[in-house]
Design a protein around this motif. Structure first.
Motif, PDB file in Angstrom:
ATOM      1  N   ILE A   1     -61.285  17.758 -25.312  1.00  0.00           N
ATOM      2  CA  ILE A   1     -62.686  17.752 -24.900  1.00  0.00           C
ATOM      3  C   ILE A   1     -63.545  18.048 -26.121  1.00  0.00           C
ATOM      4  O   ILE A   1     -63.378  19.085 -26.772  1.00  0.00           O
ATOM      5  CB  ILE A   1     -62.927  18.807 -23.797  1.00  0.00           C
ATOM      6  CG1 ILE A   1     -61.969  18.577 -22.625  1.00  0.00           C
ATOM      7  CG2 ILE A   1     -64.385  18.780 -23.337  1.00  0.00           C
ATOM      8  CD1 ILE A   1     -61.737  19.785 -21.763  1.00  0.00           C
ATOM      9  N   THR A   2     -64.457  17.129 -26.430  1.00  0.00           N
ATOM     10  CA  THR A   2     -65.285  17.265 -27.622  1.00  0.00           C
ATOM     11  C   THR A   2     -66.753  17.229 -27.239  1.00  0.00           C
ATOM     12  O   THR A   2     -67.199  16.326 -26.521  1.00  0.00           O
ATOM     13  CB  THR A   2     -65.007  16.129 -28.622  1.00  0.00           C
ATOM     14  OG1 THR A   2     -63.613  16.101 -28.931  1.00  0.00           O
ATOM     15  CG2 THR A   2     -65.800  16.331 -29.901  1.00  0.00           C
ATOM     16  N   THR A   3     -67.508  18.223 -27.703  1.00  0.00           N
ATOM     17  CA  THR A   3     -68.962  18.250 -27.549  1.00  0.00           C
ATOM     18  C   THR A   3     -69.557  18.599 -28.910  1.00  0.00           C
ATOM     19  O   THR A   3     -68.828  18.841 -29.884  1.00  0.00           O
ATOM     20  CB  THR A   3     -69.405  19.286 -26.506  1.00  0.00           C
ATOM     21  OG1 THR A   3     -69.223  20.610 -27.052  1.00  0.00           O
ATOM     22  CG2 THR A   3     -68.604  19.166 -25.218  1.00  0.00           C
ATOM     23  N   ALA A   4     -70.881  18.653 -28.973  1.00  0.00           N
ATOM     24  CA  ALA A   4     -71.526  19.031 -30.237  1.00  0.00           C
ATOM     25  C   ALA A   4     -71.132  20.442 -30.651  1.00  0.00           C
ATOM     26  O   ALA A   4     -71.025  20.744 -31.850  1.00  0.00           O
ATOM     27  CB  ALA A   4     -73.045  18.922 -30.107  1.00  0.00           C
ATOM     28  N   GLY A   5     -70.892  21.311 -29.673  1.00  0.00           N
ATOM     29  CA  GLY A   5     -70.663  22.720 -29.984  1.00  0.00           C
ATOM     30  C   GLY A   5     -69.233  23.197 -29.850  1.00  0.00           C
ATOM     31  O   GLY A   5     -68.902  24.304 -30.305  1.00  0.00           O
ATOM     32  N   TYR A   6     -68.347  22.387 -29.237  1.00  0.00           N
ATOM     33  CA  TYR A   6     -66.997  22.882 -28.952  1.00  0.00           C
ATOM     34  C   TYR A   6     -65.949  21.791 -29.150  1.00  0.00           C
ATOM     35  O   TYR A   6     -66.209  20.599 -28.954  1.00  0.00           O
ATOM     36  CB  TYR A   6     -66.908  23.404 -27.505  1.00  0.00           C
ATOM     37  CG  TYR A   6     -67.781  24.604 -27.246  1.00  0.00           C
ATOM     38  CD1 TYR A   6     -67.320  25.890 -27.479  1.00  0.00           C
ATOM     39  CD2 TYR A   6     -69.094  24.436 -26.788  1.00  0.00           C
ATOM     40  CE1 TYR A   6     -68.126  26.990 -27.259  1.00  0.00           C
ATOM     41  CE2 TYR A   6     -69.909  25.536 -26.552  1.00  0.00           C
ATOM     42  CZ  TYR A   6     -69.422  26.810 -26.797  1.00  0.00           C
ATOM     43  OH  TYR A   6     -70.229  27.900 -26.581  1.00  0.00           O
ATOM     44  N   ARG A   7     -64.749  22.235 -29.520  1.00  0.00           N
ATOM     45  CA  ARG A   7     -63.554  21.401 -29.542  1.00  0.00           C
ATOM     46  C   ARG A   7     -62.513  22.124 -28.700  1.00  0.00           C
ATOM     47  O   ARG A   7     -62.113  23.241 -29.015  1.00  0.00           O
ATOM     48  CB  ARG A   7     -63.030  21.221 -30.970  1.00  0.00           C
ATOM     49  CG  ARG A   7     -64.033  20.649 -31.951  1.00  0.00           C
ATOM     50  CD  ARG A   7     -64.308  19.168 -31.701  1.00  0.00           C
ATOM     51  NE  ARG A   7     -65.145  18.620 -32.746  1.00  0.00           N
ATOM     52  CZ  ARG A   7     -66.489  18.637 -32.718  1.00  0.00           C
ATOM     53  NH1 ARG A   7     -67.119  19.185 -31.690  1.00  0.00           N
ATOM     54  NH2 ARG A   7     -67.179  18.102 -33.711  1.00  0.00           N
ATOM     55  N   ILE A   8     -62.096  21.482 -27.639  1.00  0.00           N
ATOM     56  CA  ILE A   8     -61.175  22.123 -26.694  1.00  0.00           C
ATOM     57  C   ILE A   8     -59.963  21.215 -26.495  1.00  0.00           C
ATOM     58  O   ILE A   8     -60.113  20.007 -26.299  1.00  0.00           O
ATOM     59  CB  ILE A   8     -61.874  22.380 -25.341  1.00  0.00           C
ATOM     60  CG1 ILE A   8     -63.094  23.288 -25.540  1.00  0.00           C
ATOM     61  CG2 ILE A   8     -60.897  22.993 -24.332  1.00  0.00           C
ATOM     62  CD1 ILE A   8     -63.976  23.407 -24.320  1.00  0.00           C
ATOM     63  N   ILE A   9     -58.776  21.795 -26.553  1.00  0.00           N
ATOM     64  CA  ILE A   9     -57.543  21.045 -26.288  1.00  0.00           C
ATOM     65  C   ILE A   9     -56.805  21.724 -25.140  1.00  0.00           C
ATOM     66  O   ILE A   9     -56.453  22.903 -25.224  1.00  0.00           O
ATOM     67  CB  ILE A   9     -56.644  20.962 -27.528  1.00  0.00           C
ATOM     68  CG1 ILE A   9     -57.356  20.225 -28.668  1.00  0.00           C
ATOM     69  CG2 ILE A   9     -55.333  20.254 -27.173  1.00  0.00           C
ATOM     70  CD1 ILE A   9     -56.550  20.158 -29.949  1.00  0.00           C
ATOM     71  N   MET A  10     -56.593  20.966 -24.071  1.00  0.00           N
ATOM     72  CA  MET A  10     -55.794  21.424 -22.938  1.00  0.00           C
ATOM     73  C   MET A  10     -54.421  20.770 -23.055  1.00  0.00           C
ATOM     74  O   MET A  10     -54.265  19.588 -22.771  1.00  0.00           O
ATOM     75  CB  MET A  10     -56.450  21.004 -21.624  1.00  0.00           C
ATOM     76  CG  MET A  10     -57.886  21.454 -21.458  1.00  0.00           C
ATOM     77  SD  MET A  10     -57.974  23.185 -21.008  1.00  0.00           S
ATOM     78  CE  MET A  10     -57.240  23.158 -19.388  1.00  0.00           C
ATOM     79  N   ASP A  11     -53.449  21.520 -23.516  1.00  0.00           N
ATOM     80  CA  ASP A  11     -52.086  21.005 -23.634  1.00  0.00           C
ATOM     81  C   ASP A  11     -51.326  21.406 -22.372  1.00  0.00           C
ATOM     82  O   ASP A  11     -50.765  22.504 -22.284  1.00  0.00           O
ATOM     83  CB  ASP A  11     -51.408  21.567 -24.880  1.00  0.00           C
ATOM     84  CG  ASP A  11     -50.065  20.910 -25.160  1.00  0.00           C
ATOM     85  OD1 ASP A  11     -49.457  20.382 -24.209  1.00  0.00           O
ATOM     86  OD2 ASP A  11     -49.628  20.927 -26.321  1.00  0.00           O
ATOM     87  N   GLU A  12     -51.330  20.511 -21.401  1.00  0.00           N
ATOM     88  CA  GLU A  12     -50.708  20.840 -20.114  1.00  0.00           C
ATOM     89  C   GLU A  12     -49.182  20.795 -20.198  1.00  0.00           C
ATOM     90  O   GLU A  12     -48.512  21.298 -19.298  1.00  0.00           O
ATOM     91  CB  GLU A  12     -51.223  19.901 -19.026  1.00  0.00           C
ATOM     92  CG  GLU A  12     -52.713  20.094 -18.724  1.00  0.00           C
ATOM     93  CD  GLU A  12     -53.160  19.357 -17.489  1.00  0.00           C
ATOM     94  OE1 GLU A  12     -52.355  18.581 -16.926  1.00  0.00           O
ATOM     95  OE2 GLU A  12     -54.320  19.558 -17.069  1.00  0.00           O
ATOM     96  N   HIS A  13     -48.655  20.196 -21.247  1.00  0.00           N
ATOM     97  CA  HIS A  13     -47.199  20.191 -21.425  1.00  0.00           C
ATOM     98  C   HIS A  13     -46.712  21.566 -21.874  1.00  0.00           C
ATOM     99  O   HIS A  13     -45.675  22.055 -21.411  1.00  0.00           O
ATOM    100  CB  HIS A  13     -46.810  19.118 -22.445  1.00  0.00           C
ATOM    101  CG  HIS A  13     -45.335  18.946 -22.623  1.00  0.00           C
ATOM    102  ND1 HIS A  13     -44.504  18.535 -21.602  1.00  0.00           N
ATOM    103  CD2 HIS A  13     -44.533  19.137 -23.698  1.00  0.00           C
ATOM    104  CE1 HIS A  13     -43.263  18.478 -22.026  1.00  0.00           C
ATOM    105  NE2 HIS A  13     -43.246  18.839 -23.296  1.00  0.00           N
TER     106      HIS A  13
ATOM    107  N   PRO B   1     -53.328  30.957 -22.096  1.00  0.00           N
ATOM    108  CA  PRO B   1     -52.412  30.154 -21.285  1.00  0.00           C
ATOM    109  C   PRO B   1     -53.159  29.401 -20.177  1.00  0.00           C
ATOM    110  O   PRO B   1     -54.219  29.828 -19.722  1.00  0.00           O
ATOM    111  CB  PRO B   1     -51.458  31.203 -20.698  1.00  0.00           C
ATOM    112  CG  PRO B   1     -52.236  32.473 -20.716  1.00  0.00           C
ATOM    113  CD  PRO B   1     -53.138  32.400 -21.909  1.00  0.00           C
ATOM    114  N   ILE B   2     -52.607  28.285 -19.807  1.00  0.00           N
ATOM    115  CA  ILE B   2     -53.124  27.515 -18.675  1.00  0.00           C
ATOM    116  C   ILE B   2     -52.260  27.828 -17.463  1.00  0.00           C
ATOM    117  O   ILE B   2     -51.041  27.639 -17.504  1.00  0.00           O
ATOM    118  CB  ILE B   2     -53.072  26.001 -18.970  1.00  0.00           C
ATOM    119  CG1 ILE B   2     -53.900  25.657 -20.203  1.00  0.00           C
ATOM    120  CG2 ILE B   2     -53.562  25.205 -17.766  1.00  0.00           C
ATOM    121  CD1 ILE B   2     -53.754  24.199 -20.630  1.00  0.00           C
TER     122      ILE B   2
END
Length: 331
Positions: A241-253, A271-272
């Protein structure tokens, strides 16, 4: 909610997913009369054994039946339809003509295979007092709600879903749903480009159904959604997930979420907790009993997302089949 009242709950379709719904229903705190319906006796046996794994000395009554006749004229609190997409429309029509009343209906995805089915079901529901929700449960999971709170005010949101064999066709609607959830847009309009999809369909993990691989790209006025599923390799999926203010990675594996704040380049990892369906449905049922609502996607909103996504896949199928196609064989 009335103290001491027993609530009638139905599960139609007792296969792999339906039996997991049933296990969660065993965890509901209020006393229930549970009706499990499937024309396949073997599926009912599987569901019964899974119920017994978790129910223990249960306060619930549970009945395993091969037809909806057991629901005739009954007033039902909630019914879950966990059949495959091919039969779901006819099951909805039969259910609403059989019960004496139904407060809440939860539908599994993919809802239907044909575009016209969505309008036909919508027309039926307009003449009913039943509240209808679609089971795209990421939006009720804490980490996804947290991310929405972080990025909801960002001017644009871009999501890249990448992985191997994660079921772009059968599971892609989950990603479309969470995209809509993050954008806080219940009337989301997506322009799709299917040029990156592979020119052959895959056999689905579900018998007699197909799936897609390659890349499907969607654009909106304030974001984009890219869905990429490689045809080979161990099944896994990562959501970026990329926005102007954030970089987020959801690694569901790996069940890890990393959140990078671009204003100070701080990085947070946590943790997820992706709950299994056998630990989610009870929360939905209890919410419906206590508040007459839940956080799942309402039918009208999900219908619009389904129609958009399904249309993109149907537009691609003639490139494979060499003819116009009206049925998309996903479930």
């Amino acid at each position: 909610m009335v103290v001491g009242q027993r609530y009638s709950i139905g599960v139609i379709g007792a296969g792999e997913l339906g039996s997991r719904h049933l296990q969660a229903i065993a965890l509901v705190k209020e006393p229930l009369d549970v009706y499990v319906i499937d024309p396949n006796p073997q599926s009912l046996e599987t569901a019964k054994s899974r119920w017994e794994e978790v129910a223990g000395d249960s306060k619930h009554n549970v009945y395993f039946e091969i037809s909806m006749g057991c629901l005739s004229s009954k007033l039902m609190e909630t019914v879950i339809i966990a059949t495959d997409s091919k039969h779901r429309k006819s099951v909805i029509f039969e259910l609403l003509s059989t019960v004496g009343g139904l407060k809440n209906l939860i539908l599994e995805k993919v809802l239907f295979q044909k575009l016209q089915d969505y309008q036909e079901v919508e027309a039926l529901l307009k003449n009913s007092d039943t509240k209808v929700f679609v089971n795209c449960p990421r939006r009720i999971i804490d980490i996804y709600k947290k991310i929405k709170g972080i990025i909801v005010d960002q001017p644009s949101i871009h999501i890249d879903v990448v992985g191997n064999n994660w079921g772009l066709g059968c599971n892609g609607i989950h990603m479309v749903d969470i995209f809509s959830f993050f954008l806080n847009d219940d009337k989301l309009q997506i322009s799709w480009n299917d040029n990156g999809l592979d020119t052959e369909v895959l056999a689905s993990t579900r018998a007699n159904y197909s799936d897609f691989s390659g890349r499907l790209f969607g654009q909106t006025t304030n974001g984009s959604l890219s869905l990429t599923s490689f045809a080979t390799g161990e099944p896994n999926v990562s959501i970026r997930i990329t926005t102007a203010g954030y970089r987020i990675i959801m690694d569901e594996h790996r069940n890890v979420c990393s959140i990078e704040d671009m204003s100070n380049f701080s990085l947070e990892e946590q943790p997820i907790d992706l709950k299994y369906q056998s630990n989610l449905t009870n929360l939905v049922i209890e919410s419906l009993i206590h508040t007459s609502s839940c956080e799942l996607t309402p039918y009208k909103e999900s219908m619009n997302l389904h129609l958009s996504f399904l249309s993109a896949l149907l537009d691609h199928l003639p490139k494979i089949e060499g003819r116009k196609v009206e049925i998309c064989p996903i479930t």
